[in-house]
Design an enzyme around this catalytic site. Sequence first.
Site, mmCIF file in Angstrom:
data_model
loop_
_atom_site.group_PDB
_atom_site.id
_atom_site.type_symbol
_atom_site.label_atom_id
_atom_site.label_comp_id
_atom_site.label_asym_id
_atom_site.label_seq_id
_atom_site.Cartn_x
_atom_site.Cartn_y
_atom_site.Cartn_z
ATOM 1 N N LYS A 115 0.829 -1.221 0.000
ATOM 2 C CA LYS A 115 0.000 0.000 0.000
ATOM 3 C C LYS A 115 0.849 1.250 0.000
ATOM 4 O O LYS A 115 0.445 2.265 -0.557
ATOM 5 C CB LYS A 115 -0.967 0.002 1.192
ATOM 6 C CG LYS A 115 -2.020 -1.085 1.047
ATOM 7 C CD LYS A 115 -3.407 -0.663 1.447
ATOM 8 C CE LYS A 115 -4.374 -1.746 1.004
ATOM 9 N NZ LYS A 115 -5.713 -1.626 1.508
ATOM 10 N N LYS A 197 -4.322 -10.756 -6.757
ATOM 11 C CA LYS A 197 -5.634 -11.053 -6.173
ATOM 12 C C LYS A 197 -6.692 -10.080 -6.687
ATOM 13 O O LYS A 197 -6.375 -8.935 -7.019
ATOM 14 C CB LYS A 197 -5.567 -11.068 -4.641
ATOM 15 C CG LYS A 197 -5.636 -9.724 -3.974
ATOM 16 C CD LYS A 197 -5.958 -9.841 -2.474
ATOM 17 C CE LYS A 197 -6.146 -8.437 -1.932
ATOM 18 N NZ LYS A 197 -6.843 -8.293 -0.701
ATOM 19 N N LYS A 200 -10.792 -4.741 -4.647
ATOM 20 C CA LYS A 200 -11.739 -3.672 -4.924
ATOM 21 C C LYS A 200 -11.037 -2.383 -5.300
ATOM 22 O O LYS A 200 -11.633 -1.491 -5.861
ATOM 23 C CB LYS A 200 -12.746 -3.474 -3.798
ATOM 24 C CG LYS A 200 -12.240 -3.390 -2.390
ATOM 25 C CD LYS A 200 -13.466 -3.238 -1.487
ATOM 26 C CE LYS A 200 -13.324 -3.854 -0.125
ATOM 27 N NZ LYS A 200 -12.343 -3.218 0.747
HETATM 28 P P1 ATP Z 1 -8.331 -3.443 -0.992
HETATM 29 O O1 ATP Z 1 -8.083 -3.896 -2.378
HETATM 30 O O2 ATP Z 1 -9.008 -2.112 -0.904
HETATM 31 O O3 ATP Z 1 -7.164 -3.581 -0.079
HETATM 32 P P2 ATP Z 1 -9.701 -5.894 -0.519
HETATM 33 O O4 ATP Z 1 -10.548 -6.150 -1.725
HETATM 34 O O5 ATP Z 1 -8.466 -6.685 -0.359
HETATM 35 O O6 ATP Z 1 -9.433 -4.362 -0.391
HETATM 36 P P3 ATP Z 1 -10.525 -5.950 2.257
HETATM 37 O O7 ATP Z 1 -11.503 -4.999 2.788
HETATM 38 O O8 ATP Z 1 -9.105 -5.714 2.577
HETATM 39 O O9 ATP Z 1 -10.664 -6.090 0.692
HETATM 40 O O10 ATP Z 1 -10.917 -7.411 2.666
HETATM 41 C C1 ATP Z 1 -12.159 -7.863 3.145
HETATM 42 C C2 ATP Z 1 -12.115 -9.378 3.264
HETATM 43 O O11 ATP Z 1 -12.150 -9.976 1.979
HETATM 44 C C3 ATP Z 1 -10.857 -9.924 3.939
HETATM 45 O O12 ATP Z 1 -11.186 -11.015 4.759
HETATM 46 C C4 ATP Z 1 -10.011 -10.372 2.781
HETATM 47 O O13 ATP Z 1 -9.110 -11.381 3.135
HETATM 48 C C5 ATP Z 1 -11.068 -10.867 1.826
HETATM 49 N N1 ATP Z 1 -10.612 -10.784 0.443
HETATM 50 C C6 ATP Z 1 -10.268 -9.661 -0.215
HETATM 51 N N2 ATP Z 1 -9.905 -9.940 -1.473
HETATM 52 C C7 ATP Z 1 -10.019 -11.292 -1.605
HETATM 53 C C8 ATP Z 1 -9.787 -12.201 -2.683
HETATM 54 N N3 ATP Z 1 -9.379 -11.785 -3.863
HETATM 55 N N4 ATP Z 1 -10.014 -13.503 -2.473
HETATM 56 C C9 ATP Z 1 -10.447 -13.932 -1.279
HETATM 57 N N5 ATP Z 1 -10.678 -13.144 -0.225
HETATM 58 C C10 ATP Z 1 -10.475 -11.836 -0.375
#
Ligand code: ATP
Length: 334
Positions: A115, A197, A200
Amino acid sequence: MIDGKKVLFSGMQSTGNLTLGNYLGALKNWVSLSDEYQCFYCVVDEHSITVRQDPATLRKRARSLLTLYIAAGIDPVKNVLYYQSHVSAHAELAWILNCYTYMGEMSRMTQFKDKSAKHADNINVGLFAYPVLMAADILLFQTDVVPVGIDQRQHLEITRDIAERFNGIYGDVFTIPEGYYGKVGAKIMSLQDPSKKMSKSDENPNGSIYLMDDRDTIIRKFKRAVTDSVGCIAYNDEQPGIHNLIDIYSACRGITPEEVVKEFDGRGYGEFKIAVGETVADMLASLQKEEARLTSEKAYIDGIIKENAERAAYYANKTLRKVQHKIGFPDRIR
Ligand code: ATP
Ligand code: LTN
């Protein structure tokens, strides 16, 4: 333990629109665990401001995230669904835990490295201390299990280290939490780059399926998903794009990857991609319908927000008071 049940805590940031990764890696597991445990599901809006946010958007997203928790099937009476910023104990415990966490430990966190590379103009102290706030979230509730995606494993380990360190000095104050990682769906990859991965905050919207995407968009994104030139539907690391599609299909249908491979034996990628797209679209259609219904029930959602913040604060303050006493802060005069 609360009323004879083990405690579960998890949270999601109210940044960006939720993706299929968030749903399959986190939300879907939350629903299935909510009978067995006393669950606290938090909208971690304080974590969100480690990256600059527009105030109106942040507020709106926090509300829609909480609504989505309920729409996904989490019962807001049996479980405690609330905003982190409504329970001041989170920030208070985080401050205390900061004083029991080392700079070196935080510097090793991969999420911080990622980040801070992405937001080079705003590498703030909050971003650096992010995992300490997360440790406070978890430890406040004497949590036994924390369901998260694999990307959060390192943060969970540091939470355990901080808790063990604190317990080592002051006696058994905190329960040591265990991570819970779903078998399939724990890491859904980008449809445009299966080595990354699904996230969002990805700039390329074609890499992610958003929970609010309409049917045509979902199917179109799956049709365009990056695969390979092998041409055979098999579950192995040499075909990461197909591997990801198999994971998605298997998580949505509740079947094993081996069963997926069998079902599509001898069929082409095109056909498989459409099948995955339709399955995801069907699954999300019912979620979207429920979300829309709940969004119109303003008074009902307001009631949940108020009551659940009070319930969360009750349990959180119990731990916070104990910690404050242990470290030598003056007791409150009643
Ligand atoms: P950002 O991209 O803004 O960091 P993010 O999409 O990774 O956000 P978070 O809010 O950090 O989302 O995560 C919310 C939950 O979703 C966490 O438990 C995280 O492990 C899970 N998660 C996020 N992305 C994935 C993914 N691609 N596959 C499985 N689990 C995920
Ligand atoms: N860091 C997590 C969100 C999060 C969380 C938590 C998850 C904040 N506090 C406590 C589980 C338990 C993330 O980025 N997914």
